[in-house]
Design an enzyme around this catalytic site. Structure first.
Site, PDB file in Angstrom:
ATOM      1  N   HIS A  65       6.174 -11.537   6.169  1.00  4.49           N
ATOM      2  CA  HIS A  65       6.045 -11.126   4.772  1.00  4.49           C
ATOM      3  C   HIS A  65       7.406 -10.808   4.200  1.00  4.49           C
ATOM      4  O   HIS A  65       8.267 -10.242   4.867  1.00  4.49           O
ATOM      5  CB  HIS A  65       5.102  -9.926   4.628  1.00  4.49           C
ATOM      6  CG  HIS A  65       5.379  -8.795   5.571  1.00  4.49           C
ATOM      7  ND1 HIS A  65       5.016  -8.818   6.904  1.00  4.49           N
ATOM      8  CD2 HIS A  65       6.000  -7.612   5.373  1.00  4.49           C
ATOM      9  CE1 HIS A  65       5.386  -7.689   7.478  1.00  4.49           C
ATOM     10  NE2 HIS A  65       6.000  -6.948   6.580  1.00  4.49           N
TER      11      HIS A  65
ATOM     12  N   ILE B  85       0.828  -1.212   0.000  1.00  3.47           N
ATOM     13  CA  ILE B  85       0.000   0.000   0.000  1.00  3.47           C
ATOM     14  C   ILE B  85       0.862   1.261   0.000  1.00  3.47           C
ATOM     15  O   ILE B  85       0.405   2.336  -0.394  1.00  3.47           O
ATOM     16  CB  ILE B  85      -0.952  -0.015   1.230  1.00  3.47           C
ATOM     17  CG1 ILE B  85      -2.167   0.846   1.000  1.00  3.47           C
ATOM     18  CG2 ILE B  85      -0.228   0.359   2.513  1.00  3.47           C
ATOM     19  CD1 ILE B  85      -3.260   0.648   2.050  1.00  3.47           C
TER      20      ILE B  85
END
Ligand code: DGP
Length: 114
Positions: free
Chosen positions: A100, A31
């Site tokens: 991640h 994002i």
């Protein structure tokens, strides 16, 4: 975990631009991209960080790398190069506690990192 942002992305409860998905791994665009290409590659399984990953997760963690490499080819940055990063804990600025792998590329990346 219901309160985990990335579990909610996996579940489709939070919208994201997903670029890869199978039963074990999901990848989606960050994002807040730090380069022309910035994709997060995550396990479907909720593992808070590399610290919590025991050797039974070796194959899964390795898969994050090979999926990232495949995505780098698809994104057109395999020849120019890219960086694969896991931020672990406070000094690394880990903000989301679902492991991640950052795939970042498409520009010259400085070293050492900030
Ligand atoms: P880290 O510092 O390694 O924990 O990085 C977490 C990354 O997750 C950060 O680059 C921004 C990204 N991120 C956080 N929330 C969301 C979200 O809701 N959607 C997407 N696509 N990325 C997110």
């Amino acid at each position: 975990m219901a309160e985990c942002i990335f579990c909610r992305i996996v579940a489709g409860e939070i919208p994201s631009e997903i670029v890869y998905r199978d039963d074990e791994v999901v990848a989606f665009r960050d994002i807040n991209p730090q380069g022309p290409v910035h994709v997060l590659v995550i396990p479907v399984e909720h593992i808070p960080g590399i610290r919590e990953a025991d050797p039974s997760k070796n194959a899964l963690l390795g898969k994050l790398m090979t999926v990232a490499a495949k995505l780098a080819e698809e994104e057109g940055i395999a020849d120019s190069g890219y960086r694969l990063v896991i931020n672990q804990g406070p000094d690394a600025g880990q903000a989301v506690f679902h492991i991640h792998l950052h795939l970042i590329g498409g520009r010259k990346l400085s070293w050492p990192p900030g």
